[in-house]
Design an enzyme around this catalytic site. Structure first.
Site, PDB file in Angstrom:
ATOM      1  CG  HIS A  74       0.490   4.799   7.231  1.00 43.13           C
ATOM      2  ND1 HIS A  74      -0.232   4.384   6.699  1.00 43.13           N
ATOM      3  CD2 HIS A  74       1.740   3.782   7.141  1.00 43.13           C
ATOM      4  CE1 HIS A  74      -0.070   3.304   6.134  1.00 43.13           C
ATOM      5  NE2 HIS A  74       1.198   2.741   6.407  1.00 43.13           N
TER       6      HIS A  74
ATOM      7  CG  HIS B 219      -0.404   0.060   2.668  1.00 43.50           C
ATOM      8  ND1 HIS B 219      -1.072  -0.593   3.802  1.00 43.50           N
ATOM      9  CD2 HIS B 219       0.730   0.783   3.022  1.00 43.50           C
ATOM     10  CE1 HIS B 219      -0.265  -0.403   4.780  1.00 43.50           C
ATOM     11  NE2 HIS B 219       0.687   0.377   4.156  1.00 43.50           N
TER      12      HIS B 219
ATOM     13  CG  HIS C 262       8.950  -1.266   4.492  1.00 39.69           C
ATOM     14  ND1 HIS C 262       7.819  -2.099   4.801  1.00 39.69           N
ATOM     15  CD2 HIS C 262       8.198   0.123   4.575  1.00 39.69           C
ATOM     16  CE1 HIS C 262       6.690  -1.523   5.140  1.00 39.69           C
ATOM     17  NE2 HIS C 262       7.023  -0.205   5.047  1.00 39.69           N
TER      18      HIS C 262
ATOM     19  CD  GLU D 112       3.345  -1.268   6.836  1.00 41.23           C
ATOM     20  OE1 GLU D 112       3.443   0.010   7.267  1.00 41.23           O
ATOM     21  OE2 GLU D 112       3.548  -1.592   5.700  1.00 41.23           O
TER      22      GLU D 112
END
Lengths: 117, 279
Positions: B59, B12, B193, B240
């Site tokens: 976020h 995303h 990441h 995530e």
């Protein structure tokens, strides 16, 4: 037992835990405000006054002034709120990745590409 | 009863939204990534879900750390996208399904998942980029969306096993809902990441591929990781993976993997795509 009780540091990584969340609350609250255009305009017209309004510490104000991303993280900044700060300045995740790792943007992108080999 | 017809794992990241806005899908950097959605478009065309449950993380658009829910579910008639501060183009509102949302919430709390119920919720790129990827041209107005936000921004974060179990509980709730709606589940984010710190740019391809493989038929094998493990092995944003595990958890029946793709790097991440069909 919470995984946060493990005292061993993870190299090059700061966990945004309760300690950081307390230390960085004002800084992150300011960065959260940058979701709004009028807040971004107000910051850009007088950065110092805007930091003052949110009650940032002397160190946090200096790190904002110097666009010191690693410093801001050390002072409790959360990367998702800091992304709004650096994004407002026109920087993307490769730009700040390069800043944090002491590389040029091209070197940073080359490192990402290498991870795919 | 409502039926979960399948589930999709997808990245995303904001750069995808920017690539869509800039029409860069066919450029060398993006082609492999966007081509990975073509089989999904075909499957969606043939199967036509009515409701989409989206596991994502906020976020810092709607939730700030003044009040940060571990698990939050939308129960609104519609969900607005909004300015995130750094220039990603906003997309039209998504319709909600208040009745199904409340049914899920009722069943979750009864099952001892004490979620935060949101009658107003602005949704960020964590939800909007997947909608854009699945329904190009923002052609999702015929669908109803149920957002499920999982805390991936502030430690402590819920464990992988807890997120898988949340998915299980949501799956059971949907399958007990008195309607003939077809439901699709999206697990968004990841894969490995790290955005912050001296280790920024860290990606672990081997781990990503292992997780995508295990997730399909042996998800139990990857539920033992702690959040700290995921940070160490898959980077600061490695947790995530939790949204993918919740997605997988909702599939209670026999499943079949129809498609998968992995592109590295996309922005700072290893970007996985996975399509699972439930019989």
């Amino acid at each position: 037992m919470s995984y946060l009780n493990n005292p061993k540091p993870i190299a090059g990584t700061t966990l945004f835990d309760g300690k950081a969340a307390r230390k960085g609350y004002s800084l992150n609250k300011m960065c959260f405000s940058f979701n709004e255009q009028n807040a971004r305009d107000e910051f850009l017209s007088n950065e110092g006054a805007y930091c003052e309004k949110f009650g940032l510490s002397v160190k946090q104000k200096l790190a904002i002034k110097e666009r010191d991303v690693l410093g801001l993280i050390d002072l409790g900044g959360n990367i998702y709120y800091l992304a709004k700060f650096v994004g407002m300045l026109g920087l993307n995740m490769q730009d700040i990745g390069a800043m944090q790792t002491g590389k040029t943007v091209e070197e940073f992108k080359a490192m990402l590409a290498k991870a795919g080999e | 009863m409502a039926k979960i017809i399948g589930a999709i794992g997808t990245s995303h990241i904001p750069a995808i939204g920017k690539a869509i806005a800039g029409n860069l899908q066919e450029t060398p950097y993006w082609k492999n990534f966007f081509d990975g959605y073509k089989p999904i478009h075909k499957w969606l065309e043939n199967n036509q879900p009515d409701v989409v449950v989206v596991f994502y993380n906020d976020h810092g658009l709607d939730f700030f750390i003044d009040k940060k829910p571990t698990f939050a579910i939308g129960a609104a008639a519609s969900y607005q996208n909004s300015d995130e501060g750094w220039g990603i183009k906003t997309i039209p509102e998504a319709k909600g399904d208040e009745d199904m949302s409340w049914h899920i919430c009722n069943e979750l709390v009864d099952d001892e998942f004490d979620i935060t119920i949101c009658q107003e919720l602005r949704v960020d790129h964590g939800l909007t980029v997947p909608l854009q990827l699945m329904w190009p041209g923002n052609n999702y107005s015929h669908l109803k969306v149920i957002p499920v936000a999982i805390n991936c921004e502030q430690h402590p974060m819920p464990s992988p096993k807890r997120c898988f179990d949340l998915g299980r509980s949501i799956g059971k709730a949907i399958e007990s809902y008195d309607s003939d709606q077809k439901v699709l589940v999206l697990g968004t984010g990841g894969l490995s990441h790290q955005l912050e710190g001296e280790r920024a740019g860290f990606i672990n391809k081997e781990f990503d591929l292992m997780c995508m493989d295990k997730l399909v038929y042996d998800p139990q094998d990857i539920l033992g990781y702690s959040i700290r493990d995921l940070v160490e092995i898959a980077g600061a944003q490695g947790p995530e993976l939790n949204m993918w595990l919740s997605m997988r958890g909702t599939l209670l029946g026999d499943i079949k993997q129809l498609h998968h793709n992995y592109t590295i790097p996309i922005s700072n991440t290893g970007a996985g795509t996975l399509l699972l069909e439930q019989k």
